[in-house]
Design an enzyme around this catalytic site. Structure first.
Site, PDB file in Angstrom:
ATOM      1  N   LYS A  22     -26.813  37.440 -34.254  1.00 15.73           N
ATOM      2  CA  LYS A  22     -27.096  37.236 -32.819  1.00 15.73           C
ATOM      3  C   LYS A  22     -26.469  38.373 -32.028  1.00 15.73           C
ATOM      4  CE  LYS A  22     -24.357  34.410 -30.309  1.00 15.73           C
ATOM      5  NZ  LYS A  22     -23.796  35.094 -29.126  1.00 15.73           N
ATOM      6  N   ASN A  23     -25.214  38.738 -32.384  1.00 10.33           N
ATOM      7  CA  ASN A  23     -24.483  39.719 -31.572  1.00 10.33           C
ATOM      8  C   ASN A  23     -24.850  41.153 -31.884  1.00 10.33           C
ATOM      9  OD1 ASN A  23     -23.373  37.565 -30.331  1.00 10.33           O
ATOM     10  ND2 ASN A  23     -21.406  37.670 -31.387  1.00 10.33           N
ATOM     11  N   CYS A 116     -17.132  31.688 -18.234  1.00 11.61           N
ATOM     12  CA  CYS A 116     -17.869  30.663 -18.973  1.00 11.61           C
ATOM     13  C   CYS A 116     -16.839  29.754 -19.632  1.00 11.61           C
ATOM     14  CB  CYS A 116     -18.780  31.313 -20.001  1.00 11.61           C
ATOM     15  SG  CYS A 116     -17.822  32.248 -21.159  1.00 11.61           S
ATOM     16  N   ARG A 121     -13.780  36.257 -18.672  1.00 10.70           N
ATOM     17  CA  ARG A 121     -14.653  37.323 -19.187  1.00 10.70           C
ATOM     18  C   ARG A 121     -15.021  38.355 -18.115  1.00 10.70           C
ATOM     19  NH1 ARG A 121     -18.844  34.713 -23.301  1.00 10.70           N
ATOM     20  NH2 ARG A 121     -18.697  36.770 -24.246  1.00 10.70           N
ATOM     21  N   ASP A 305     -14.682  34.342 -32.998  1.00  8.92           N
ATOM     22  CA  ASP A 305     -15.874  33.478 -33.100  1.00  8.92           C
ATOM     23  C   ASP A 305     -15.801  32.532 -34.284  1.00  8.92           C
ATOM     24  OD1 ASP A 305     -18.209  36.027 -31.929  1.00  8.92           O
ATOM     25  OD2 ASP A 305     -16.707  34.806 -30.908  1.00  8.92           O
ATOM     26  N   ARG A 397     -27.950  28.059 -29.116  1.00  6.41           N
ATOM     27  CA  ARG A 397     -27.845  29.437 -28.604  1.00  6.41           C
ATOM     28  C   ARG A 397     -27.647  30.427 -29.750  1.00  6.41           C
ATOM     29  NH1 ARG A 397     -23.170  30.403 -25.314  1.00  6.41           N
ATOM     30  NH2 ARG A 397     -23.973  32.487 -25.679  1.00  6.41           N
TER      31      ARG A 397
HETATM   32  C1  EPZ Z   1     -18.732  39.847 -27.739  1.00  6.35           C
HETATM   33  O1  EPZ Z   1     -18.493  39.382 -26.417  1.00  6.35           O
HETATM   34  C2  EPZ Z   1     -19.469  38.729 -28.453  1.00  6.35           C
HETATM   35  N1  EPZ Z   1     -20.729  38.465 -27.785  1.00  6.35           N
HETATM   36  C3  EPZ Z   1     -18.603  37.461 -28.453  1.00  6.35           C
HETATM   37  O2  EPZ Z   1     -19.309  36.467 -29.207  1.00  6.35           O
HETATM   38  C4  EPZ Z   1     -17.281  37.764 -29.147  1.00  6.35           C
HETATM   39  O3  EPZ Z   1     -16.456  36.622 -29.085  1.00  6.35           O
HETATM   40  C5  EPZ Z   1     -16.592  38.949 -28.455  1.00  6.35           C
HETATM   41  O4  EPZ Z   1     -17.495  40.091 -28.431  1.00  6.35           O
HETATM   42  C6  EPZ Z   1     -15.316  39.364 -29.169  1.00  6.35           C
HETATM   43  O5  EPZ Z   1     -15.597  39.705 -30.488  1.00  6.35           O
HETATM   44  C7  EPZ Z   1     -21.778  39.310 -28.007  1.00  6.35           C
HETATM   45  O6  EPZ Z   1     -21.664  40.281 -28.735  1.00  6.35           O
HETATM   46  C8  EPZ Z   1     -23.070  38.973 -27.335  1.00  6.35           C
HETATM   47  P1  EPZ Z   1     -15.348  41.605 -25.408  1.00  6.35           P
HETATM   48  P2  EPZ Z   1     -17.930  40.400 -25.284  1.00  6.35           P
HETATM   49  O7  EPZ Z   1     -15.839  42.461 -24.305  1.00  6.35           O
HETATM   50  O8  EPZ Z   1     -18.540  41.730 -25.475  1.00  6.35           O
HETATM   51  C9  EPZ Z   1     -11.865  41.088 -22.238  1.00  6.35           C
HETATM   52  C10 EPZ Z   1     -20.213  34.339 -29.667  1.00  6.35           C
HETATM   53  O9  EPZ Z   1     -19.717  33.214 -29.822  1.00  6.35           O
HETATM   54  N2  EPZ Z   1     -12.653  42.009 -21.396  1.00  6.35           N
HETATM   55  O10 EPZ Z   1     -14.979  42.229 -26.719  1.00  6.35           O
HETATM   56  O11 EPZ Z   1     -18.051  39.728 -23.975  1.00  6.35           O
HETATM   57  C11 EPZ Z   1     -12.528  39.721 -22.316  1.00  6.35           C
HETATM   58  O12 EPZ Z   1     -12.128  38.919 -21.217  1.00  6.35           O
HETATM   59  C12 EPZ Z   1     -19.727  35.242 -28.549  1.00  6.35           C
HETATM   60  O13 EPZ Z   1     -21.131  34.816 -30.395  1.00  6.35           O
HETATM   61  C13 EPZ Z   1     -12.081  42.498 -20.210  1.00  6.35           C
HETATM   62  O14 EPZ Z   1     -10.947  42.174 -19.864  1.00  6.35           O
HETATM   63  O15 EPZ Z   1     -16.386  40.450 -25.706  1.00  6.35           O
HETATM   64  C14 EPZ Z   1     -11.996  39.178 -23.602  1.00  6.35           C
HETATM   65  O16 EPZ Z   1     -10.687  38.679 -23.377  1.00  6.35           O
HETATM   66  C15 EPZ Z   1     -18.622  34.603 -27.724  1.00  6.35           C
HETATM   67  N3  EPZ Z   1     -12.803  43.339 -19.425  1.00  6.35           N
HETATM   68  C16 EPZ Z   1     -11.857  40.407 -24.494  1.00  6.35           C
HETATM   69  O17 EPZ Z   1     -11.883  41.537 -23.603  1.00  6.35           O
HETATM   70  C17 EPZ Z   1     -14.069  43.729 -19.778  1.00  6.35           C
HETATM   71  O18 EPZ Z   1     -14.683  44.531 -19.035  1.00  6.35           O
HETATM   72  C18 EPZ Z   1     -12.954  40.540 -25.523  1.00  6.35           C
HETATM   73  O19 EPZ Z   1     -14.141  40.724 -24.827  1.00  6.35           O
HETATM   74  C19 EPZ Z   1     -14.625  43.228 -20.967  1.00  6.35           C
HETATM   75  C20 EPZ Z   1     -13.899  42.377 -21.767  1.00  6.35           C
END
Ligand code: EPZ
Length: 418
Positions: A22-23, A116, A121, A305, A397
């Site tokens: 999915k990701n 969410c 996020r 995840d 989802r």
């Molecule tokens: C991706 O989300 C995945 N989703 C998530 O999977 C996964 O949990 C996550 O990466 C971490 O591996 C998709 O790929 C569609 P991040 P993403 O940006 O990109 C902080 C699932 O269940 N952050 O790596 O949103 C954020 O708050 C989903 O399949 C900032 O602070 O994750 C979090 O604490 C859930 N500022 C951390 O980084 C930003 O601009 C990780 O977020 C961006 C992120």
């Protein structure tokens, strides 16, 4: 709305093939807007996040059609650069459309993707990186307005290896003027898959999978037919299900390298695991030892995840476990539902203290998010007696035909409409 009725206590056995990740599929959809040529993404899982991303592309004016497991995307007629708030709310990860829209149209408008169920996020890392590439950004009434004459390559350092921000930078950089060097990049396998996809379209990217990615801007991209990497989180969910229920399962399509830390932790529980190419074989007695400590970390650390699923496993293992969730501030919302099944877990901030109990009992529980919902299903498969798992929209989802795949492994699970 549908629910699962699960009669727990059955061991699992057999083999299951993982779906496309999915990701990975979601950023590949975003990348398809970078070319006016046709893109075919094969073996695309029929999950609602994919249908939502298809709707986002259609609203931009692209033609998106599903045919026997593949998705055909033709964005030659795409003309809009605006993503509605409804769709952004529906799918937070639409934020990495910004890179594609800016590259294609020089402009992008997206509703601020709110928090969410697993955390706030924020998207500051995305926006700061886009500014480094020459994008002017303003925020008004819940919308983010981005524009640039031409994206210009830059040196970018990410303070945190954000998966989405890394993908956004790759999407914005592939046709930017000059070279972009990203340091502090996320190293997830889905980042490597995006690099392979873009390079297959004629991009010039290297370094994905390491913390430094270099992108040489190219003038245009071609179409592509591509099969994404398989879903390591879905595969991990099935492995944990077998660890929890006992039995022996073979999961196909995902390499040990992409599941490294999980396999280490499941061996620590007492599972027997061996791997060959993209096949992972696990056997379990069902009564295991708790992992003393699990900390979620960016890849190659333990994946956030799979945090809920491995916590469910520890609720009926011997001893105690400390689960630390380092990536999302509220990713333990499924715990009260596990407690309804007899789990002994105490949550304090980012820490969950698990004390293993001899057994769980069936209960009616409600999913609150995608991976927390999967954890409730796994717990119900182990629990003594019948459980009902409500609000399957969260599970739909990210998991295609979860009930069918689990039934094929011997689980007593059925999906009914209420
Ligand atoms: C991706 O989300 C995945 N989703 C998530 O999977 C996964 O949990 C996550 O990466 C971490 O591996 C998709 O790929 C569609 P991040 P993403 O940006 O990109 C902080 C699932 O269940 N952050 O790596 O949103 C954020 O708050 C989903 O399949 C900032 O602070 O994750 C979090 O604490 C859930 N500022 C951390 O980084 C930003 O601009 C990780 O977020 C961006 C992120």
């Amino acid at each position: 709305m549908d629910k699962y009725i699960i009669d727990g206590g059955r061991r699992l056995h057999g083999s299951v093939r993982a779906q496309s990740a999915k990701n990975s599929v979601l950023p590949l959809f975003a990348a398809s807007v970078l070319t006016e040529k046709q893109v075919r993404i094969c073996e695309t899982p029929p999950i609602t996040d994919v249908f939502c991303m298809a709707q986002i592309l259609r609203e931009l004016g692209a033609d998106v059609s599903f045919e026997n497991g593949s998705v055909l995307i033709d964005s030659s007629d795409a003309h809009s650069h605006i993503i509605s708030s409804a769709l952004t709310r529906e799918l937070r990860s639409s934020v990495f459309m910004l890179g594609s829209l800016l590259s294609r149209f020089g402009r992008a408008v997206i509703a601020y993707p709110g928090g969410c169920d697993i955390g706030l996020r924020p998207i500051d890392l995305h926006l700061n990186a886009l500014k480094r590439l020459g994008v002017r950004i303003s925020e008004r009434e819940g919308y983010i307005y981005c524009e640039c004459e031409k994206l210009k390559g830059a040196e970018i350092v990410l303070d945190f290896p954000s998966v989405g921000a890394t993908e956004n930078i790759m999407l914005a950089g592939v046709k930017a003027e000059g070279r972009t060097v990203l340091q502090g990049a996320a190293k997830e396998p889905e980042i490597v898959d995006l690099q392979n996809f873009l390079n297959g379209m004629g991009a010039s990217i290297r370094g994905a999978g390491t913390d430094e990615i270099e992108i040489e801007g190219v003038p245009r991209l071609n179409g592509i037919e591509y099969t994404p990497v398989k879903d390591r989180i879905e595969a991990g969910t099935f492995l944990i299900a077998c660890a929890l229920c006992g039995g022996e399962v073979e999961v196909e399509g995902v390499t040990a390298e992409n599941l490294g830390m999980l396999l280490h932790k499941l061996r620590e529980n007492g599972c027997k695991i061996h791997t060959k190419n993209d096949k992972i074989y696990l056997s379990s007695t069902g009564r295991l030892k708790c992992n003393r400590r699990i900390e979620t970390m960016p890849f190659p650390g333990f994946p956030t995840d799979l945090q809920a699923q491995i916590t469910a496993l520890n609720t009926v293992s011997e001893g105690g476990a400390l689960i630390v969730e380092n990536l999302f501030e509220t990713r333990f919302k499924y715990v009260p539902e596990l407690r309804r099944m007899g789990a002994d877990i105490e949550v304090r901030g980012r820490n969950a203290f698990v004390r293993g109990v001899g057994s769980l009992h069936g209960a009616t529980v409600t999913c609150g998010d995608l991976r927390g919902g999967a954890a409730l299903v796994l717990a119900a498969l182990r629990a003594e007696g019948v459980s009902e798992v409500l609000d399957l929209s969260h599970i739909d989802r990210g998991y295609s035909d979860l009930e069918g795949k689990l039934r094929a492994l011997g689980a007593e699970i059925k999906r009914v409409r209420i």
